[in-house]
Scaffold this active site. Structure first.
Site, PDB file in Angstrom:
ATOM      1  N   ASN A   9       0.860  -1.190   0.000  1.00 14.11           N
ATOM      2  CA  ASN A   9       0.000   0.000   0.000  1.00 14.11           C
ATOM      3  C   ASN A   9       0.890   1.232   0.000  1.00 14.11           C
ATOM      4  O   ASN A   9       1.527   1.534   1.006  1.00 14.11           O
ATOM      5  CB  ASN A   9      -0.899  -0.037   1.249  1.00 14.11           C
ATOM      6  CG  ASN A   9      -1.669   1.258   1.433  1.00 14.11           C
ATOM      7  OD1 ASN A   9      -1.836   2.038   0.493  1.00 14.11           O
ATOM      8  ND2 ASN A   9      -2.157   1.487   2.648  1.00 14.11           N
ATOM      9  N   LYS A  11       0.015   4.319  -0.166  1.00 14.14           N
ATOM     10  CA  LYS A  11      -0.589   5.515   0.440  1.00 14.14           C
ATOM     11  C   LYS A  11      -0.375   6.716  -0.493  1.00 14.14           C
ATOM     12  O   LYS A  11      -0.441   6.555  -1.702  1.00 14.14           O
ATOM     13  CB  LYS A  11      -0.003   5.771   1.831  1.00 14.14           C
ATOM     14  CG  LYS A  11       0.006   4.511   2.679  1.00 14.14           C
ATOM     15  CD  LYS A  11       0.295   4.779   4.114  1.00 14.14           C
ATOM     16  CE  LYS A  11       0.442   3.453   4.847  1.00 14.14           C
ATOM     17  NZ  LYS A  11       0.338   3.580   6.284  1.00 14.14           N
ATOM     18  N   HIS A  95      -9.302   1.092   5.106  1.00 15.33           N
ATOM     19  CA  HIS A  95      -8.000   1.238   5.771  1.00 15.33           C
ATOM     20  C   HIS A  95      -8.169   2.126   7.004  1.00 15.33           C
ATOM     21  O   HIS A  95      -8.976   3.064   6.998  1.00 15.33           O
ATOM     22  CB  HIS A  95      -6.987   1.846   4.797  1.00 15.33           C
ATOM     23  CG  HIS A  95      -5.586   1.800   5.317  1.00 15.33           C
ATOM     24  ND1 HIS A  95      -5.102   2.723   6.212  1.00 15.33           N
ATOM     25  CD2 HIS A  95      -4.582   0.929   5.095  1.00 15.33           C
ATOM     26  CE1 HIS A  95      -3.845   2.424   6.513  1.00 15.33           C
ATOM     27  NE2 HIS A  95      -3.507   1.332   5.844  1.00 15.33           N
ATOM     28  N   GLU A  97      -6.508   4.490   8.139  1.00 17.98           N
ATOM     29  CA  GLU A  97      -6.328   5.928   7.890  1.00 17.98           C
ATOM     30  C   GLU A  97      -7.603   6.533   7.319  1.00 17.98           C
ATOM     31  O   GLU A  97      -7.925   7.693   7.582  1.00 17.98           O
ATOM     32  CB  GLU A  97      -5.116   6.147   6.972  1.00 17.98           C
ATOM     33  CG  GLU A  97      -3.824   5.928   7.740  1.00 17.98           C
ATOM     34  CD  GLU A  97      -2.654   5.437   6.907  1.00 17.98           C
ATOM     35  OE1 GLU A  97      -2.711   5.517   5.664  1.00 17.98           O
ATOM     36  OE2 GLU A  97      -1.679   4.945   7.514  1.00 17.98           O
ATOM     37  N   GLU A 167      -5.072  -5.095  10.714  1.00 16.57           N
ATOM     38  CA  GLU A 167      -4.029  -4.086  10.887  1.00 16.57           C
ATOM     39  C   GLU A 167      -4.257  -3.337  12.194  1.00 16.57           C
ATOM     40  O   GLU A 167      -5.027  -2.369  12.231  1.00 16.57           O
ATOM     41  CB  GLU A 167      -4.073  -3.091   9.723  1.00 16.57           C
ATOM     42  CG  GLU A 167      -3.842  -3.732   8.371  1.00 16.57           C
ATOM     43  CD  GLU A 167      -3.313  -2.710   7.379  1.00 16.57           C
ATOM     44  OE1 GLU A 167      -2.206  -2.923   6.886  1.00 16.57           O
ATOM     45  OE2 GLU A 167      -3.968  -1.699   7.136  1.00 16.57           O
ATOM     46  N   GLY A 173       2.844   2.062  10.649  1.00 16.90           N
ATOM     47  CA  GLY A 173       3.778   3.174  10.483  1.00 16.90           C
ATOM     48  C   GLY A 173       4.538   3.541  11.755  1.00 16.90           C
ATOM     49  O   GLY A 173       5.184   4.583  11.816  1.00 16.90           O
ATOM     50  N   SER A 213       3.797  -2.396  10.158  1.00 18.65           N
ATOM     51  CA  SER A 213       5.259  -2.416  10.251  1.00 18.65           C
ATOM     52  C   SER A 213       5.865  -3.763   9.830  1.00 18.65           C
ATOM     53  O   SER A 213       6.811  -4.245  10.465  1.00 18.65           O
ATOM     54  CB  SER A 213       5.709  -2.020  11.665  1.00 18.65           C
ATOM     55  OG  SER A 213       5.281  -0.702  11.960  1.00 18.65           O
TER      56      SER A 213
HETATM   57  C1  PEP Z   1      -0.527   0.006   5.951  1.00 15.77           C
HETATM   58  O1  PEP Z   1      -0.537   1.149   5.539  1.00 15.77           O
HETATM   59  O2  PEP Z   1      -1.462  -0.729   5.639  1.00 15.77           O
HETATM   60  C2  PEP Z   1       0.578  -0.431   6.799  1.00 15.77           C
HETATM   61  C3  PEP Z   1       0.517  -1.613   7.352  1.00 15.77           C
HETATM   62  O3  PEP Z   1       1.641   0.438   6.962  1.00 15.77           O
HETATM   63  P1  PEP Z   1       3.098   0.098   7.589  1.00 15.77           P
HETATM   64  O4  PEP Z   1       3.565  -1.191   6.968  1.00 15.77           O
HETATM   65  O5  PEP Z   1       3.947   1.262   7.200  1.00 15.77           O
HETATM   66  O6  PEP Z   1       2.923  -0.035   9.063  1.00 15.77           O
END
Ligand code: PEP
Length: 250
Positions: A9, A11, A95, A97, A167, A173, A213
């Site tokens: 992803n 973003k 998601h 976010e 998630e 992040g 992460s």
């Molecule tokens: C994501 O944006 O779905 C995500 C898991 O980000 P990150 O791997 O940077 O934590």
């Protein structure tokens, strides 16, 4: 057997030139990888370019969001058929976010998922608890509620076009990955929820990805868990070398 998926992803990152450079570097690195599906989710502006770059390769293209109406006066929104036209096979929906910053709810997740799968896309539907909810001992209840609210009304056939991404918001992040034990426990909880709503066949077939992460050095331990069927990768998917390493070690 559930075929693993490694999805990146991006973003709100990468221009057209950066998108093309990414694929130029990634594709040679993943020649010969056959054990998993590979998905890349660029921003809307780069979808067509990414689809062109991915043509003839094993990489599928995903959007990061979609709107449920087929067309109309919805300034700023993108319809399913536009995504298909741009070369998408997948879309991410719900998601964290989008839930946090753009008022996404379980109800909008359900409407978007229905539109996506009816229009021929495969939906990657995200769920996950906030840190305060985990600290309050509510992680499982929150995620069960999201799964029921977003996916509770679909038929078994419809659900076969859905992948869930667990998630935990506190791991996105932040560099703080859920331990494989925590991730596996939550994936089991999600599979149990699908079992209760949709029965054993859907529960056994649905793929549940972990996100938060994920990096080249932690993907292997996560993938050892029985109920983790791949990863949704944010930051580490922006660099072709680290994304290729995650794919290879998955
Ligand atoms: C994501 O944006 O779905 C995500 C898991 O980000 P990150 O791997 O940077 O934590």
């Amino acid at each position: 057997m559930r075929r693993p998926i490694i999805a990146g992803n991006w973003k709100m990152f990468k221009t057209l030139a950066e998108t093309r450079a990414f694929f130029d570097a990634l594709i040679p690195e993943i020649q010969g990888v056959e054990h998993c599906e590979i998905v890349v989710a660029p921003p809307f502006t780069a979808l067509s370019a990414a689809a062109e770059e991915a043509e003839g390769t094993r990489v599928s293209i995903s959007a990061q969001d979609v709107f449920w109406e087929p067309q109309g006066a919805f300034t700023g929104e993108i319809a399913v058929r536009m995504l298909v036209d741009a070369g998408c096979a997948y879309t991410i929906i719900g998601h964290s976010e989008r839930r946090q910053f753009f008022a996404e709810t379980d109800e909008t997740v359900e409407r978007k998922t229905r539109a996506a799968i009816n229009g021929g896309l495969h939906a990657i539907v995200c769920v996950g608890e906030m840190l305060t909810e985990r600290d309050a001992g509510q992680a499982a209840a929150v995620v069960r509620h999201q799964v029921k609210g977003g996916l509770g009304k679909f038929s078994e056939t419809e659900l076969s076009r859905v992948t869930i991404a667990y998630e935990p918001v506190w791991a996105i992040g932040t560099g703080r990955t859920a331990t494989p034990e925590i991730a596996e426990e939550m994936h089991l909880e999600i599979r149990k929820t699908i079992l209760e709503i949709h029965g054993p066949s859907s529960a056994g077939a649905i793929r549940i990805l972990y996100g938060g992460s994920v990096k080249p050095d932690n993907i292997a331990s996560l993938m050892k868990c029985d109920d983790i069927d791949g990863a949704l990768v944010g930051g580490a998917s922006l660099d072709p070398a680290s994304f290729a390493a995650i794919i290879k070690y998955s």
